[in-house]
Design an enzyme around this catalytic site. Structure first.
Site, short mmCIF file in Angstrom:
data_model
loop_
_atom_site.label_atom_id
_atom_site.label_comp_id
_atom_site.label_asym_id
_atom_site.label_seq_id
_atom_site.Cartn_x
_atom_site.Cartn_y
_atom_site.Cartn_z
N ASP A 92 2.72 -0.99 11.95
CA ASP A 92 1.43 -1.39 11.39
C ASP A 92 1.11 -2.86 11.64
O ASP A 92 -0.04 -3.28 11.42
CB ASP A 92 1.39 -1.12 9.89
CG ASP A 92 1.16 0.34 9.56
OD1 ASP A 92 0.64 1.07 10.43
OD2 ASP A 92 1.52 0.76 8.45
N SER A 122 7.96 9.21 12.19
CA SER A 122 6.78 9.09 11.34
C SER A 122 7.20 9.20 9.89
O SER A 122 7.64 10.26 9.44
CB SER A 122 5.75 10.17 11.67
OG SER A 122 4.72 10.21 10.69
N LYS A 131 0.82 -1.21 0.00
CA LYS A 131 0.00 0.00 0.00
C LYS A 131 0.86 1.26 0.00
O LYS A 131 0.60 2.21 -0.75
CB LYS A 131 -0.94 0.00 1.21
CG LYS A 131 -1.93 1.17 1.19
CD LYS A 131 -3.02 1.00 2.23
CE LYS A 131 -2.53 1.15 3.63
NZ LYS A 131 -3.63 1.40 4.59
N SER A 132 1.89 1.29 0.83
CA SER A 132 2.75 2.48 0.91
C SER A 132 3.40 2.79 -0.43
O SER A 132 3.48 3.95 -0.85
CB SER A 132 3.83 2.28 1.98
OG SER A 132 3.28 2.15 3.26
N ARG A 153 -8.37 11.69 13.18
CA ARG A 153 -6.94 11.48 13.37
C ARG A 153 -6.16 12.77 13.38
O ARG A 153 -6.52 13.73 12.69
CB ARG A 153 -6.41 10.53 12.29
CG ARG A 153 -6.75 9.08 12.57
CD ARG A 153 -6.25 8.17 11.49
NE ARG A 153 -7.37 7.57 10.76
CZ ARG A 153 -7.26 6.96 9.61
NH1 ARG A 153 -6.08 6.88 9.00
NH2 ARG A 153 -8.32 6.44 9.04
#
Length: 464
Positions: free
Chosen positions: A340, A192, A46-47, A147
């Site tokens: 994740d 992050s 996905k990334s 979020r």
């Protein structure tokens, strides 16, 4: 909407499952026991799929993508660039052609860009859109709209960007054009990859140098892909810099299978007696292999076969067999490398002998759900002792007994990784495991239930 203050970001609240029958979602019902066997390939990363669309859209030339994840999150990114005038063919069985518009070629979409449930789309696009000559509004679904976004909007504002959030520092985001952005040297307070990537994308449009220093390694797909597109970077351990004003050249991109999706099967085959799975073509980026390192530290039997490089990413097949697991204190340096995958790892911890302790994982509390609180709630519902900590969790494993989990009902709280993790718990349960609110599984793993059933999991997806 008003500009956000600099107050500390709250943890994402645990939502209450909807009781209105009209709002019911698909659910999983998983029979107890079973084994996982055979060969399978989970969907594309996905990334990397997100980034392939983004960089292809602002590159010069045509970017050919194979293995693209046709899940809701990545499709939201694709739809956003189509709305901004980029011609994109596909997806067709994972193949996408992006006719790059160049760095200055995006156009005013004339409407808000809907990011659905995708935090990656919203945070990375907030950086890329900060350098455009038109205003854009980024919206999300109910989960995404809770979020925190200050972590990315504040450093972007330091670069000269004009971004509005709600008073709580959440979406929708309104990004307005500015005369120019300027590079900054930013030291991230919390590791992050989304913040790092957002600032690097903004840095493409900024004057001078943009540098990001991270307190711990995070996934480096953006850096690898920028380099593959011919954009010069300066990389040293824990730091990456670029100068604005360069160009990107279109390239072919092969998206590997997503290790975050493979994680559910790594755990399932590790805990179910008689299992043996070969997971094909899994991306083994060094900043993403925490789940393998942690499982091996717990005693898992995971072999790496056919290690190779495809594009800018290492790829291999993973062979996993069951093994007795033991509880561990998860090393701090592995936390950002497995952020994740922790919901799946918590299922492994419940099947281990002794206690597993996770600390330093505050980031889990601001994902699609508060994954610490939600996983603890579900584990408790299935008979596992779990203690919630401010930055982690303590799980008391039940060892090698066949019925580690009781049967029961758990709520995913609209979180795809929660739903898929508890599906694997049924392999060691004494009764059926029912998982509510599973619509968002399609954000990252379309076809999960069918693929898992083909491997031997007794899973049925019931319509809403």
């Amino acid at each position: 909407m008003t500009p956000s203050s600099r107050a500390t970001e709250p943890a994402a609240p645990v939502s209450t499952p909807a009781s209105n029958p009209a709002s019911r979602q698909p659910r999983f019902v998983v029979a107890p026991g079973g084994t996982l066997r055979g060969q399978l390939r989970v969907p594309g990363d996905k990334s990397i799929s997100h980034r392939a669309i983004m960089l292809g859209a602002i590159a010069d030339g045509v970017t050919e993508i194979s293995g693209f994840l046709e899940g809701a999150d990545a499709l939201a990114t694709l739809a956003a660039f189509r709305a901004m005038g980029v011609v994109i063919d596909g997806p067709d069985r994972g193949r996408v052609r992006v006719m790059g518009a160049g760095l200055e070629g995006l156009r005013d979409p004339g409407l808000a860009l809907a990011m659905g449930n995708s935090g990656t789309s919203m945070r990375l696009l907030s950086g890329l859109l900060s350098g455009q000559r038109f205003a854009t509004t980024l919206t999300g679904d109910a989960s995404l709209s809770r979020r925190p976004m200050r972590r990315v909007t504040e450093p972007l504002r330091a670069m000269g960007a004009e971004i509005e959030t709600t008073s709580a520092g959440t979406a929708p985001l309104v990004v307005r054009p500015v005369a120019n952005l300027h590079g900054i040297h930013y030291r991230m307070p919390v590791a992050s990859a989304q913040v790092k990537s957002s600032l690097l994308l903004a840095g493409l449009y900024a004057t001078g140098e943009t540098c990001v220093t991270e307190p711990a390694p995070t996934r480096d797909h953006t850096e690898r892909m920028l380099t593959a597109f011919g954009y010069p970077l300066e990389r040293t351990p824990g730091r990456v810099c670029l100068h604005g004003g360069g160009r990107l050249r279109a390239i072919p991109i092969a998206v590997p299978a997503d290790i975050s999706s493979a994680a559910f099967f790594l755990v399932g085959a590790s805990i179910a007696p008689g299992s043996e799975l070969l997971l094909q073509g899994v991306g083994l980026n060094p900043t993403r292999i925490g789940v393998i390192n942690i499982l091996r530290a717990m005693g898992a039997d995971i072999g790496v076969e056919g290690l190779r490089e495809e594009g800018a990413e290492p790829v291999a097949d993973l062979r996993v067999r069951p093994a007795p697991l033991r509880g561990i204190e998860i090393p701090a340096d592995q936390v950002p490398l497995a952020i994740d995958e922790f919901p799946a790892l918590f299922i492994a911890a419940a099947c281990a002998e002794g206690e597993t302790l996770l600390t330093g994982a505050e980031e889990l509390r601001v994902k699609e759900s508060d994954r610490i609180a939600v996983m603890a709630e579900g584990l408790t519902a299935l008979g596992i002792r779990a203690e919630v900590l401010p930055d982690g969790i303590r799980i008391v494993g039940r060892g090698q007994r066949p019925d580690v989990f009781t049967g029961g009902r758990v709520h995913s709280h609209d979180d795809h990784r929660i739903a898929m993790s508890f599906a694997m718990a049924a392999l060691r349960a004494s009764g059926p495991v029912e998982i509510e609110d599973c619509a968002n599984v399609d954000t990252s793993f379309p076809g999960f239930a069918a693929l898992a059933a083909g491997a031997g999991l007794g899973i049925v997806e019931e319509a809403a």
